[in-house]
Design a protein around this motif. Structure first.
Motif, short mmCIF file in Angstrom:
data_model
loop_
_atom_site.label_atom_id
_atom_site.label_comp_id
_atom_site.label_asym_id
_atom_site.label_seq_id
_atom_site.Cartn_x
_atom_site.Cartn_y
_atom_site.Cartn_z
N LYS C 2 0.45 -5.22 -2.97
CA LYS C 2 -0.53 -4.17 -3.25
C LYS C 2 -1.35 -3.90 -1.99
O LYS C 2 -1.57 -4.82 -1.19
CB LYS C 2 -1.51 -4.64 -4.33
N MET C 4 -4.94 -1.53 -0.53
CA MET C 4 -5.97 -0.50 -0.68
C MET C 4 -6.18 0.09 0.69
O MET C 4 -6.38 -0.64 1.67
CB MET C 4 -7.29 -1.09 -1.19
N ASN C 44 -10.17 6.80 -0.67
CA ASN C 44 -9.65 5.46 -1.05
C ASN C 44 -8.38 5.65 -1.87
O ASN C 44 -8.36 6.46 -2.80
CB ASN C 44 -10.65 4.72 -1.95
N GLU C 46 -5.19 3.25 -3.77
CA GLU C 46 -4.67 1.91 -4.01
C GLU C 46 -3.33 1.98 -4.73
O GLU C 46 -3.04 2.94 -5.43
CB GLU C 46 -5.65 1.06 -4.83
N THR C 86 -9.55 -3.90 -7.51
CA THR C 86 -9.39 -2.45 -7.54
C THR C 86 -10.55 -1.76 -6.81
O THR C 86 -11.53 -2.39 -6.41
CB THR C 86 -9.40 -1.94 -9.00
#
Lengths: 101, 101, 101, 101
Positions: C2, C4, C44, C46, C86
């Motif tokens: 993952k 961001m 932003n 993600e 998150t």
């Protein structure tokens, strides 16, 4: 407080070629007597915080004076209290490790 | 000269959690009376160039005082001579276009 | 893995107004189904590394297709193996500390 | 699509010295066969978009494998459709102007 920055100044509204603006910023740094090193996507600059930031401001002003209505820069700023480290030190420390292979 | 910046301060040598340092920087901005807006990977700040840069310096100082031996920030800096534009103006101008679809 | 990111796309050679290009990039992110949040100096985003980077590439392609001969972006990229976090978590963690004053 | 990037990888949660992580990333770039140039606050890398981004991902993976629970990078990305331009071209174009004074 000492600082090392990496600065990339981008003039908007003046076409695709930015090298004359980058050149003007190099002259600002030379006039300020600041240690600096140009690379292909920015410039390393080191010195006293206030002197370095004053030069960054002057770069924006000069690029506006040259005709750019808008300037967008990106910058990295590094400070440390544990020890001093120059532009050359930082490169050296990686190159020594690489050549030790 | 007015400036809008986007600042992300990263303390090194203090573990993985950085939220207390980010919180301390938010307080610096509030004490400076500067317009600012936190997001998930930085903070928008707008105001007079010297006041904004003075707050950025204070953020580095505060994070060092909290125990971080090294601080590495990344920052975007935007100035323009054609017109003024606030944090809200910039977001609004994209949202209006998006909702016009 | 993952990731961001915080992305700011700057088209060169197309004038000072960049909001229509930013708007086009917002559409790319929506079509990709990626969680994202616009702010005044970037966005932003993600999600899965490959999906996020594929959207960043698409943003550059779209801005070129709209007529910009040159695009210069700045981006922050955060990955972590200790836990998931998150966009909302990151903001929350600072706001909780601020309101605890 | 060709891209030139400037990448600065910062490992968090592993102390103040980052040179061994930077060194590991230099090896990733060498193994990938990508043109690159280290400077004191990042690395210029040029090549095909997918190959360059694949190397950036590998850098994050390698730094995590070395023990960093968190990695935060900052990156500039430049693409252009008007002409090709290498790392050397960009530096040359400013140095030529400087020496013409």
């Amino acid at each position: 407080m000492k600082v090392m920055i990496d600065l990339c100044v981008i003039p908007l509204g003046v076409g695709v070629s930015v090298s004359e603006y980058v050149t003007a910023c190099q002259r600002v740094l030379e006039e300020a007597g600041l240690e600096h090193q140009l690379h292909a996507y920015g410039t390393n600059i080191e010195g006293d915080w206030d002197e370095v930031m004053s030069a960054v401001k002057r770069c924006h002003e000069v690029v506006h004076e040259m005709g750019a209505p808008r300037v967008s820069s990106s910058m990295r700023l590094g400070t440390r209290t544990d020890r001093e480290q120059t532009i050359q030190d930082k490169i050296q420390s990686v190159e020594t490790k690489l050549s030790a292979d």
